[in-house]
Design a protein around this motif. Structure first.
Motif, mmCIF file in Angstrom:
data_model
loop_
_atom_site.group_PDB
_atom_site.id
_atom_site.type_symbol
_atom_site.label_atom_id
_atom_site.label_comp_id
_atom_site.label_asym_id
_atom_site.label_seq_id
_atom_site.Cartn_x
_atom_site.Cartn_y
_atom_site.Cartn_z
ATOM 1 N N ALA A 162 9.368 27.480 -12.594
ATOM 2 C CA ALA A 162 8.722 28.267 -13.657
ATOM 3 C C ALA A 162 9.061 29.746 -13.458
ATOM 4 N N PRO A 163 9.858 30.340 -14.377
ATOM 5 C CA PRO A 163 10.253 31.748 -14.190
ATOM 6 C C PRO A 163 9.037 32.675 -14.096
ATOM 7 N N VAL A 164 9.137 33.699 -13.255
ATOM 8 C CA VAL A 164 8.105 34.751 -13.203
ATOM 9 C C VAL A 164 8.619 35.890 -14.063
ATOM 10 N N ARG A 165 8.044 36.051 -15.227
ATOM 11 C CA ARG A 165 8.550 37.042 -16.186
ATOM 12 C C ARG A 165 7.946 38.407 -15.878
ATOM 13 N N TYR A 166 8.355 38.956 -14.689
ATOM 14 C CA TYR A 166 7.697 40.160 -14.149
ATOM 15 C C TYR A 166 8.081 41.401 -14.956
ATOM 16 N N ASP A 167 9.075 41.300 -15.816
ATOM 17 C CA ASP A 167 9.570 42.489 -16.523
ATOM 18 C C ASP A 167 9.446 42.315 -18.039
ATOM 19 N N SER A 168 8.693 41.275 -18.463
ATOM 20 C CA SER A 168 8.679 40.957 -19.897
ATOM 21 C C SER A 168 7.610 41.763 -20.629
ATOM 22 N N ASN A 169 7.771 41.901 -21.942
ATOM 23 C CA ASN A 169 6.746 42.619 -22.731
ATOM 24 C C ASN A 169 5.621 41.668 -23.154
ATOM 25 N N GLY A 170 5.717 40.399 -22.730
ATOM 26 C CA GLY A 170 4.658 39.432 -23.016
ATOM 27 C C GLY A 170 4.737 38.847 -24.420
ATOM 28 N N ILE A 171 5.755 39.260 -25.175
ATOM 29 C CA ILE A 171 5.914 38.790 -26.558
ATOM 30 C C ILE A 171 7.188 37.983 -26.710
ATOM 31 N N SER A 172 8.263 38.467 -26.093
ATOM 32 C CA SER A 172 9.583 37.849 -26.249
ATOM 33 C C SER A 172 10.096 37.398 -24.883
ATOM 34 N N ALA A 173 10.519 36.158 -24.782
ATOM 35 C CA ALA A 173 10.947 35.634 -23.481
ATOM 36 C C ALA A 173 12.312 34.955 -23.577
ATOM 37 N N PHE A 174 13.061 35.035 -22.490
ATOM 38 C CA PHE A 174 14.326 34.308 -22.385
ATOM 39 C C PHE A 174 14.053 32.933 -21.776
ATOM 40 N N GLY A 203 13.508 17.966 -22.653
ATOM 41 C CA GLY A 203 12.042 17.942 -22.582
ATOM 42 C C GLY A 203 11.484 19.140 -21.815
ATOM 43 N N THR A 204 12.173 19.530 -20.728
ATOM 44 C CA THR A 204 11.663 20.659 -19.937
ATOM 45 C C THR A 204 11.746 21.951 -20.739
ATOM 46 N N ILE A 205 12.755 22.062 -21.612
ATOM 47 C CA ILE A 205 12.921 23.282 -22.428
ATOM 48 C C ILE A 205 11.806 23.364 -23.478
ATOM 49 N N VAL A 206 11.566 22.225 -24.159
ATOM 50 C CA VAL A 206 10.518 22.222 -25.192
ATOM 51 C C VAL A 206 9.159 22.522 -24.557
ATOM 52 N N ARG A 207 8.903 21.931 -23.388
ATOM 53 C CA ARG A 207 7.619 22.194 -22.704
ATOM 54 C C ARG A 207 7.496 23.664 -22.302
ATOM 55 N N GLU A 208 8.604 24.246 -21.816
ATOM 56 C CA GLU A 208 8.542 25.664 -21.416
ATOM 57 C C GLU A 208 8.234 26.541 -22.622
ATOM 58 N N CYS A 209 8.871 26.226 -23.766
ATOM 59 C CA CYS A 209 8.623 27.033 -24.971
ATOM 60 C C CYS A 209 7.177 26.869 -25.445
ATOM 61 N N GLN A 210 6.655 25.646 -25.361
ATOM 62 C CA GLN A 210 5.253 25.420 -25.733
ATOM 63 C C GLN A 210 4.340 26.240 -24.829
ATOM 64 N N GLY A 211 4.647 26.231 -23.527
ATOM 65 C CA GLY A 211 3.840 26.991 -22.566
ATOM 66 C C GLY A 211 3.870 28.484 -22.874
ATOM 67 N N LEU A 212 5.030 28.977 -23.254
ATOM 68 C CA LEU A 212 5.167 30.398 -23.590
ATOM 69 C C LEU A 212 4.334 30.732 -24.828
#
Ligand code: SF4
Length: 462
Positions: A162-174, A203-212
């Motif tokens: 699970a990536p740690v998005r330590y530099d993200s604006n919390g709106i847009s994610a890679f 499946g892991t990609i769709v789940r990650e996007c849902q989580g985001l």
């Protein structure tokens, strides 16, 4: 995928997820290069945090400094070498226990040579070996010797991390969906630094996007060196994009970077039929002349590319297009250069990433051709390309004045805290007054002004 700068300066700190965390040793991560490297740094942060390391945004507080590097052009590597100078001096004068590591494409390209060339670097880790970071850091601690792992993999996709998005604006994610590239373009070092193509389980990609989405993100950018050649069994890229678009109409989807050979009918139809799949495609052409494209081993002619653009605009009216251009490739004549200018003038992209050819060791071009276009000629041709594209971008933006766009608010504008910024569906940055708005909201904005790179607008009530 070729922007190269430290990334920490321009974020709206108020929205920064509290990813800074304490640990026996704190790690400072600095990312250079493309979006794929930003995404990889989020994987590195996760691996290290799970191993008990802390993360810090302050390089002067760090016990471990890791530079995630780019090798796409010589100047990208020179920038990292200069930065290593800074940390070496810091290590000598202030903190002899400081551990310095080089990650990413430069680490993979230079391997052990980096240790010989760059004194005081403790670890060298390639893009497929990030799981091994804690062991390598421990080895340096235990032995005081430097440690290297540059093993490329045919399987590794970090799908379970699970990536740690330590530099993200919390709106847009890679969201990285595949790794490596099989295309072997003559000028490109990526297949040597990132290995063969492999796609993550769908499946892991769709789940990650849902989580985001559940975590408040309102935009995902699906990443891959050659993202539209994604395939997980029967699931090709068009199918994956369609599945992610079903998650919520409030979740915008972008992707990068495509190769024209994989821009399928099915993909264009998903753009046409799914309103939250953004009406924007980054489609690198690299050059406007078929002979040069053949020498570049791009796998399509200038006419075939132009036909693809016409077809894309028929299926996706109003689609915004951007591209990559290389000036001064081996053997490029003035007439061939003029073909690139003609292609830009005909296609009228909204934006382009434009560079001089930089010979990279071990590539097909370095082995088979001579880098014979004089630097001054490369510079002159590049500046002609930039001048033309800048005027086209400005003219395209001027046509936006008076139009109304749905903008996803991303955060504070760099220009003033009283203003916010966000992008249109067509990937254009818009600046507007903050009012009572906040990041993550969708707002209707009427465009009132522009530069070649930015639109200005007024928010419409309701
Ligand atoms: S498609 Fe070509 S330019 Fe792009 S990463 Fe692959 S080899 Fe490099």
């Amino acid at each position: 995928m070729q922007k190269t700068l430290p990334i920490l300066e321009n974020i709206d700190t108020a929205r920064l997820p509290q990813a800074e965390c304490d640990g026996p040793a704190s790690v400072y991560l600095e990312t250079y290069g493309c979006q794929m490297n930003v995404s990889d740094s989020e994987i590195v942060a996760s691996v290290l945090r799970d191993a008990g390391y802390g993360l810090t945004h302050d390089p002067l507080q760090a016990d471990v400094v890791l530079l995630n590097t780019c090798a796409i052009r010589e100047n990208a590597e020179q920038r990292v070498r200069r930065r290593l100078e800074f940390f070496r001096a810091r290590k000598r004068k202030h903190n002899t226990n400081l551990k310095i590591g080089v990650l990413g494409c430069m680490a993979e390209r230079l391997r052990h040579k980096l240790l010989e060339q760059e004194r005081l670097v403790d670890i060298v880790v390639g893009p497929d070996a990030y799981r091994d970071l804690p062991r390598l850091l421990h080895q340096v601690d235990e032995t005081g010797q430097s440690a290297v792992n540059v093993q490329l993999s045919r399987e590794e996709t970090y799908a379970d991390i699970a990536p740690v998005r330590y530099d993200s604006n919390g709106i847009s994610a890679f969201v990285s969906i595949m790794r490596g590239c099989d295309n072997m373009c003559a000028f490109c070092v990526v297949p040597f630094t990132r290995g063969r193509e492999r796609s993550r389980n769908a499946g892991t990609i769709v789940r990650e996007c849902q989580g985001l989405f559940d975590a408040g993100y309102r935009e995902v950018t699906l990443l891959g060196q050659n993202v539209n050649s994604y395939r997980d069994g029967p699931v090709d890229f068009a199918t994956l994009l369609y599945r992610v678009s079903l998650l919520s109409p409030e979740l915008r989807i972008r992707y990068s970077t495509s190769h024209p050979k994989d821009c399928s009918e099915a993909l264009l139809e998903v753009h046409r039929d799914r309103p939250n799949v953004c009406n924007f495609i980054h489609l690198p052409v690299q050059h406007g002349n078929s002979g040069v494209l053949q020498r570049m081993r791009r796998g399509y002619s200038a006419d075939e590319y132009r036909a693809l653009i016409e077809h894309t605009r028929r299926i996706c009216p109003g689609v915004s297009l951007s591209t990559d251009i290389i000036a001064g490739f081996c053997g490029e004549t003035e007439a061939e250069h003029q073909d690139t200018l003609a292609l830009l003038a005909d296609i009228r992209y909204d934006h382009a990433f434009m560079f001089m050819y930089s010979e990279r060791p071990d590539t097909y071009a370095a082995r088979k051709y001579t880098d014979d276009v004089p630097k001054e000629v490369k510079k002159r041709r590049l500046s002609e390309i930039i001048t033309l594209q800048k005027s086209i971008s400005h003219e395209n933006n001027q046509k936006e004045i008076g139009r109304i766009h749905t903008v996803l608010v991303e955060g504070a504008s760099k220009r003033s805290k009283a203003q916010l910024c966000g992008r249109t569906d067509t990937n254009k940055m818009v600046i507007f007054d903050r009012g009572t708005l906040s990041a993550g909201m969708y707002v209707k904005v009427r465009i009132t002004g522009c530069t070649s790179a930015t639109l200005f607008g007024e928010v419409l009530a309701g």
